[in-house]
Write a protein that holds these residues in place. Structure first.
Motif, PDB file in Angstrom:
ATOM      1  N   GLU A   1       0.818  -1.209   0.000  1.00 24.45           N
ATOM      2  CA  GLU A   1       0.000   0.000   0.000  1.00 24.45           C
ATOM      3  C   GLU A   1       0.853   1.262   0.000  1.00 24.45           C
TER       4      GLU A   1
ATOM      5  N   ARG B   1      -0.038   4.248  -2.086  1.00 22.75           N
ATOM      6  CA  ARG B   1      -1.374   4.654  -1.662  1.00 22.75           C
ATOM      7  C   ARG B   1      -1.303   5.427  -0.350  1.00 22.75           C
ATOM      8  N   ASN B   2      -0.556   4.894   0.581  1.00 20.18           N
ATOM      9  CA  ASN B   2      -0.438   5.577   1.865  1.00 20.18           C
ATOM     10  C   ASN B   2       0.187   6.952   1.701  1.00 20.18           C
TER      11      ASN B   2
ATOM     12  N   THR C   1      -2.435   9.501   0.306  1.00 26.39           N
ATOM     13  CA  THR C   1      -3.624   9.824   1.084  1.00 26.39           C
ATOM     14  C   THR C   1      -3.360  10.982   2.028  1.00 26.39           C
TER      15      THR C   1
ATOM     16  N   ARG D   1     -11.612  12.309  -0.580  1.00 29.95           N
ATOM     17  CA  ARG D   1     -11.364  12.614   0.836  1.00 29.95           C
ATOM     18  C   ARG D   1     -10.433  13.805   0.939  1.00 29.95           C
TER      19      ARG D   1
ATOM     20  N   GLU E   1     -15.304  13.612   3.541  1.00 26.67           N
ATOM     21  CA  GLU E   1     -15.429  12.846   2.307  1.00 26.67           C
ATOM     22  C   GLU E   1     -16.719  13.190   1.592  1.00 26.67           C
TER      23      GLU E   1
ATOM     24  N   ALA F   1      -7.443  12.623  -1.546  1.00 28.37           N
ATOM     25  CA  ALA F   1      -7.259  11.212  -1.869  1.00 28.37           C
ATOM     26  C   ALA F   1      -8.532  10.733  -2.553  1.00 28.37           C
TER      27      ALA F   1
ATOM     28  N   GLU G   1     -10.907   7.452  -3.972  1.00 31.00           N
ATOM     29  CA  GLU G   1     -11.153   6.013  -3.816  1.00 31.00           C
ATOM     30  C   GLU G   1     -12.169   5.521  -4.820  1.00 31.00           C
TER      31      GLU G   1
ATOM     32  N   ARG H   1     -11.043   1.340  -2.327  1.00 26.82           N
ATOM     33  CA  ARG H   1      -9.590   1.290  -2.485  1.00 26.82           C
ATOM     34  C   ARG H   1      -9.072   2.656  -2.924  1.00 26.82           C
ATOM     35  N   ILE H   2      -7.918   3.037  -2.399  1.00 22.52           N
ATOM     36  CA  ILE H   2      -7.302   4.284  -2.858  1.00 22.52           C
ATOM     37  C   ILE H   2      -6.870   4.101  -4.310  1.00 22.52           C
TER      38      ILE H   2
ATOM     39  N   GLY I   1      -4.501  10.218  -5.946  1.00 28.06           N
ATOM     40  CA  GLY I   1      -4.543  11.330  -5.009  1.00 28.06           C
ATOM     41  C   GLY I   1      -3.604  12.422  -5.443  1.00 28.06           C
TER      42      GLY I   1
END
Ligand code: GDP
Length: 421
Positions: free
Chosen positions: A100, A103-104, A107, A342, A347, A403, A405, A409-410, A413
């Motif tokens: 991830e 992705r992390n 975000t 987000r 969100e 971010a 989704e 799932r991401i 972003g």
């Protein structure tokens, strides 16, 4: 009088990025060992285990063993690896090799103050190296040190190092990023991680540890307006407690505040450091970076996702935003694509209303396209299902992130370029 709660002045959050296998985990294992982040007993134990299994010891086992402890709930801090340099507390905000990872990073949960970009000396600059460099630039990580690892694989040859140094420096310069240093090391053998490597006498720059020690902690500029995204609202006895982290600006007892996008106003009655009661400590004022729990002078209904600001400088209640984003999903991002957006703690459903220029970060080439593919960067207009508090990233880098989704799932972003409506 009550004290002012300040953010930690020594804390630097870093990410270590680079092509898979170029040595991120090995470098982290080394750093943990050489900064005393792991006990000698633990190290001996890990070496004994590998010997018993008949396999060579790897420095990355240190990370695996931390992960195992974490999975068993032994380590208290469940998400982060920490170690100390002479004047900094370093938090590594994501383990590399983690699926991830990208992705992390996008975000914003992982908000890095600085980064190490790793390159295998024998492999050179790869597309993934460039993509990670691009991502650092996109996310506004300004402090970047390049580490050319595995110098032992190229006999510590200076020409090999210089060629890589020139190539990556040129790429980063094309993005407007200046590397604070480019360091030749061997993470596995220990050259120039914490002690200067004797096998690179031609190199006069800092070691990895010195480079880390020179990183500046995040300091949200005091002149930025107050932004406190609401993370949670608790009912405690008859009080309503609003909790979140001050991203920028300052907050003081007695001040009038506004919640965006609802536009509700109130006066701050108390401020406590968070986690709040019963463990909280009451303070008079709070600086950026500090987690806070506040109570108000009146009963108003506010929700997670709103941003606390001062009435004279409030974020937009945005319904339509232009976003510069990095796209990670297999499906193309096109006009009509439905997403969840987000921003800070809020969100909303979002629909792509327009797609603008697309960039391939591997080569920094720009082209016209109707959609944004996997690993590409582009700008899109998003129509939001309801108003959300938003600042353009140029106005407030801390809250101007988004971010995206799809199906939980991401998928991508990036940054809010402008608020259109
Ligand atoms: P990551 O995927 O970037 O985390 O890479 P790893 O840290 O797992 O390293 C990948 C492989 O490269 C492992 O087999 C390491 O032992 C090896 N490696 C890492 N650093 C060095 C180094 O300085 N020299 C050599 N020769 N191999 C290294």
């Amino acid at each position: 009088t009550l004290p002012v709660a300040a953010a930690d002045r020594h804390l630097v959050r870093i990410v270590i990025v680079g092509h898979v296998d170029h040595g991120k985990s090995t470098l982290i294992g080394r750093l943990l060992h050489e900064t005393g982040g792991i006990t000698p007993q633990k190290l001996d134990q890990l070496k004994a285990i590998s010997a018993r299994r008949g396999m060579p010891f790897e420095w990355s086992f240190l990370l695996d063993s931390l992960q195992a402890e974490r999975d068993q709930g032994i380590t208290i801090d469940t998400s982060q690896i920490r170690f100390q340099t002479p004047s900094r507390d370093i938090i590594l905000i994501d383990a590399p090799g983690h699926a991830e990872f990208l992705r992390n990073m996008i975000t914003g949960a992982a908000q890095a103050d600085a980064a190490l970009l790793l390159i295998d000396a024998a492999e050179g600059v790869r597309d993934q190296t460039r993509r990670h460099g691009y991502l650092l630039h996109l996310l506004g990580v300004k402090q970047v040190t390049v580490v050319v690892n595995k110098m032992d694989r190229v006999d510590f040859a200076e020409p090999v190092f210089r060629a890589i140094e020139n190539e990556i420096a040129a790429y980063l310069a094309g993005l407007g990023v200046r590397a604070s240093a480019v360091i030749p090391i061997s993470a596995r053998e220990g050259d120039s991680v914490s002690a200067r490597g004797a096998r690179t006498p031609w190199y006069e720059g800092p070691t990895v540890l010195e480079a880390l020690d020179g990183f500046e902690p995040a300091r949200a500029p005091g002149d930025l307006p107050l932004r406190l995204p609401v993370q949670a609202v608790y009912k405690f006895d008859d009080r309503r407690i609003i909790a979140g982290r001050i991203e920028t600006g300052e907050l003081e007892v007695g001040e009038e505040i506004v919640f965006q996008p609802s536009g509700k106003t109130a006066v701050v009655k108390t401020i406590e450091t968070w986690p709040a009661p019963p463990a909280g400590r009451e303070v008079r004022a709070l600086e950026a970076g500090a987690p806070a729990a506040i109570t108000l002078d009146r009963e108003i209904f506010v929700e997670r996702g709103e941003i606390v600001a001062k009435p004279s400088a409030r974020p937009h209640a945005a319904r339509r935003i232009r976003v510069r984003l990095f796209w990670l999903a297999d499906e193309k991002l096109e006009v009509g694509t439905q997403l969840i957006a987000r921003l800070a703690t809020s969100e909303a459903r979002a629909t792509v209303a327009a797609v603008h220029q697309v960039v391939d970060p591997g080569h920094l080439s720009t082209f016209e396209a109707t959609g944004i593919g996997r690993n590409q960067v582009g700008e899109v207009e998003l129509a939001l299902s309801r108003p959300i508090a938003a600042d353009p990233h140029g106005v407030n880098p801390r809250t101007g992130r988004v971010a995206l989704e799809i199906g939980g799932r991401i998928a991508g972003g990036g940054l809010v370029v402008s608020v259109l409506d």
